[in-house]
Design an enzyme around this catalytic site. Structure first.
Site, PDB file in Angstrom:
ATOM      1  CD  GLU A   1      -2.068 -31.191 -57.373  1.00 14.75           C
ATOM      2  OE1 GLU A   1      -3.069 -31.828 -57.781  1.00 14.75           O
ATOM      3  OE2 GLU A   1      -1.917 -29.981 -57.538  1.00 14.75           O
TER       4      GLU A   1
ATOM      5  CG  HIS B   1       1.104 -22.538 -51.384  1.00 18.20           C
ATOM      6  ND1 HIS B   1       1.888 -23.039 -52.408  1.00 18.20           N
ATOM      7  CD2 HIS B   1       1.523 -23.160 -50.252  1.00 18.20           C
ATOM      8  CE1 HIS B   1       2.721 -23.933 -51.918  1.00 18.20           C
ATOM      9  NE2 HIS B   1       2.537 -24.023 -50.631  1.00 18.20           N
TER      10      HIS B   1
ATOM     11  NE  ARG C   1     -13.597 -18.043 -54.156  1.00 11.35           N
ATOM     12  CZ  ARG C   1     -12.396 -17.528 -54.394  1.00 11.35           C
ATOM     13  NH1 ARG C   1     -12.288 -16.372 -55.016  1.00 11.35           N
ATOM     14  NH2 ARG C   1     -11.304 -18.166 -54.022  1.00 11.35           N
TER      15      ARG C   1
END
Length: 680
Positions: free
Chosen positions: A200, A235, A292
């Site tokens: 992306e 990241h 989660r």
């Protein structure tokens, strides 16, 4: 309510779940690998069962073993924590098949949101804005490169089944695509068992804002506001805060409602996080949903007065959500810093070793489950390790999560800076000093946030080493002489014998000596250290260093804690001694000084050069050079994997590869020579 649950995880999240369960009167069962036999989570649970070797794929990722332990110990439910099996739909289904409650969403919701590609397709149908990209199944490298060219660079590659920053690469130009794709797929298959990727558009200066959602089995679903997680390296999140700075009520409501809609679309139950990538202009795009509990959930707890683990247990037991949307206000501001065993100055390489000393900020306490409007404690620490524990190469190198609360962001920032100054660790490299620079830096302090903040402020966040101050050298000198004094008293049979005590006593003269210390700064200065001159006096010393002459005296000493006067200046600090290394904590900084004992290392010689060594224990996953190959400075030679992250070892200069010492798949120790190299 459950009477016993099994915690299918380790580290701080296992300890966190155990603490809440105990408060609710629920007994806990821990599982552990051979590497974690003495781990903190094993000690804090009521029972503990060994499930396999250190490697996660042979222990914490073995769902059948974990289910067998739950049944054998009489547990009624399994809490998966985060990581490992927490987002494994097959594991959730397997629990249900044998009558165990999986404390998390149903497998169908995990399947819908577990694949980044499938989740984006689902959001696209629901008209949620998406970042331009390719989310399909075709994985041919040539095809994916064409998609990258179509999207336009920079392009972000992401493991479809991934999370935690693993299996992600930013590609700046087309010719770099295939090498980055190969590396991304290797890391993805190693971390998640699935090498599928999506591509992306990589947005410039985006913010990472996520919404905490919670749903029950009665049709209720709420959002507990947002967290800003923009400050990242590789990241992976470094600092998280709630609420997000600059968030308007209208934008908060829009993002919260979108997150709830996403959760409802997949029949979600339990705690989840819908992550958005946001432009500086306020526009936002769906990125993914983590099915989660998140690592950064404490900042949400602190501003909403909730215990999200307690909510998980109640919802899994069939109870409705404890609060409705209108009851979930925002009280104050919270910031979380992740304390890692890593070296920021060396590309954030993990640091392996033993926590020889760990001293956390004082008055650490936090009562969860309070009500908004109260005053939570200023500092909270969630940790899965204790002093004396080892940080191994098998798992994530997190030491602790340091969370602070303030009435507003300004107060929270001040408390975080102070708490980091009080956090002392000896035995391995940490990111504490880096975090302190980050929190005190102009960009974070003024909320000039985006995911490239660290790279954008590299000059201030990674400053060149500076000379140790005189005060730190004086503290180290006092600690050294005090240790010598105590050692000589303990060894002497006659304490009245002046010749047997290292007190600096001389007949008709003053004892003078030179101490030599080095640190990273002085070592770079042609190996020259700090020469500290001491002249012994009846009640102290005269100190000479860096052209400064001053009287030195101890005013108070309590173990490692020291208060001294240097001339007219009072200095306070702590000195932790680890062999020849003196860790000096003073003025909110940590100085690492190595004492050059002229007797202890006499005759030692340096090891032969010319061999590139492993920067950490790990596995060789790629050898990119051959014997006899001429290479240029910076050319990649070997790729290693440690803690599920890849690290490339490059040529230090132009030269010749003389010998390859390890092959793909070999395990290597920290500092092991990987190949023989001859500089041109």
């Amino acid at each position: 309510m459950f009477t016993k649950i099994l915690i299918a995880n380790r580290g701080e999240i296992a300890c966190r779940v155990a603490a809440t369960a105990r408060r609710m009167g629920i007994r806990t069962v821990a599982v552990y690998s051979e590497a974690d036999a003495n781990a903190k989570h094993v000690a804090v649970c009521d029972e503990a069962v060994l499930i396999g070797p250190a490697a996660a794929k042979e222990s914490y990722l073995c769902g059948d073993k974990i289910i067998a332990v739950a049944l054998a110990t009489g547990a009624e439910a399994i809490h998966p924590g985060y990581g490992f099996l927490s987002e494994n739909a097959e594991f959730a289904d397997a629990c249900a098949e044998v009558g165990l409650v999986f404390i998390g969403p149903p497998g169908s919701a995990m399947r819908a949101m577990g694949s980044k590609s499938a989740a984006k397709s689902l959001m696209e149908k629901a008209n949620v804005p998406l970042v331009p990209g390719y989310h399909g199944d075709e994985q041919d490298p040539d095809f994916l490169q064409k998609q990258g060219d179509r999207i336009g660079y920079p392009v972000l590659l992401k493991a479809s089944a991934g999370g935690g920053g693993k299996g992600m690469r930013v590609i700046e130009k087309s010719e770099d695509f295939k090498a980055a794709l190969a590396s991304c797929k290797r890391e993805a298959i190693s971390s998640f068992g699935d090498d599928k990727v999506l591509a992306e558009k990589y947005l410039l200066r985006p913010r990472h804002i996520e919404i905490q959602v919670f749903a029950d089995t009665h049709g209720n679903c709420v959002y507990l506001h947002e967290r800003d997680c923009s400050v990242q390296r590789r990241h992976q999140k470094v600092l998280e805060e709630a609420p997000a700075p600059g968030m308007s009520p209208e934008r908060r409501a829009a993002m919260g409602e979108a997150a709830v809609a996403a959760a409802r679309a997949v029949g979600y139950v339990g705690a989840g996080t819908v992550e958005f990538i946001a432009n500086q202009d306020g526009s936002f795009y769906f990125m993914e949903m983590n099915t989660r509990l998140q690592v950064e959930h404490p900042v949400t707890e602190m501003i909403t007065g909730t215990d999200l683990v307690e909510w998980q247990l109640r919802v899994a037991n069939g109870q409705p959500l404890p609060k409705k949307q209108a009851e979930l206000g925002i009280h104050g501001h919270a910031i979380e810093a992740r304390i890692y065993a890593e070296n920021p100055e060396k590309g954030f390489l993990p640091s392996i070793g033993t926590l020889r000393h760990m001293d956390t900020p004082g008055a650490v306490s936090f009562e969860l489950g309070g009500t908004p409007g109260g005053s939570p404690a200023a500092v909270r620490i969630d940790s899965g390790v204790r002093e004396g524990d080892a940080i191994s190469p098998f798992y994530d190198p997190m030491i602790a999560k340091l969370i602070v609360w303030g009435a507003d962001r300004t107060q929270a920032l001040a408390r975080m800076s102070q708490a980091l100054a009080e956090f002392q660790i000896v035995g391995l490299a940490t990111n504490i000093a880096f975090l302190k620079r980050l929190v005190e830096g102009a960009a974070f302090a003024t909320a000039d946030l985006d995911t490239g903040l660290i790279e954008r402020n590299g000059d201030t966040l990674f400053p060149l080493p500076k000379a140790a101050p005189v005060g730190a050298l004086a503290l180290a000198a006092v600690a050294l002489t005090s240790a010598e004094k105590q050692a000589s008293i303990g060894q002497s049979h006659n304490r009245a014998d002046p010749w047997g005590n290292a007190l600096g006593w001389r007949l008709n003269s003053a004892y003078q000596r030179q101490l030599s210390f080095t640190d990273e700064y002085s070592a770079a200065k042609e190996g020259k250290g700090y020469n500290v001159g001491l002249t012994y006096r009846p009640h102290g010393w005269d100190l000479t260093v860096n052209g400064i002459d001053a009287e030195l005296a101890v005013t108070a000493q309590n173990g490692a804690e020291l208060s001294i006067t240097l001339g007219a200046t009072s200095i306070h600090g702590a000195v932790r001694v680890d062999g020849d290394t003196f860790h000096v904590f003073t003025g909110g900084r940590h100085f690492v000084l190595v004492y050059n004992d002229p007797m202890a290392h006499a005759g030692e010689a340096e090891a032969a050069g010319g061999r590139l060594t492993a920067p950490m224990p790990g596995k060789v996953v790629a050898v990119l050079a051959t014997k006899g190959q001429q290479v240029k400075k910076g050319d990649p030679l070997v790729i290693m994997e440690a803690m599920k992250m890849e690290h490339t070892i490059g040529a230090p200069s132009d030269g010749l590869v003389e010998e390859i010492l390890y092959q793909v798949g070999d395990q290597v120790a920290d500092g092991a020579p990987l190949l023989a190299f001859k500089a041109a």
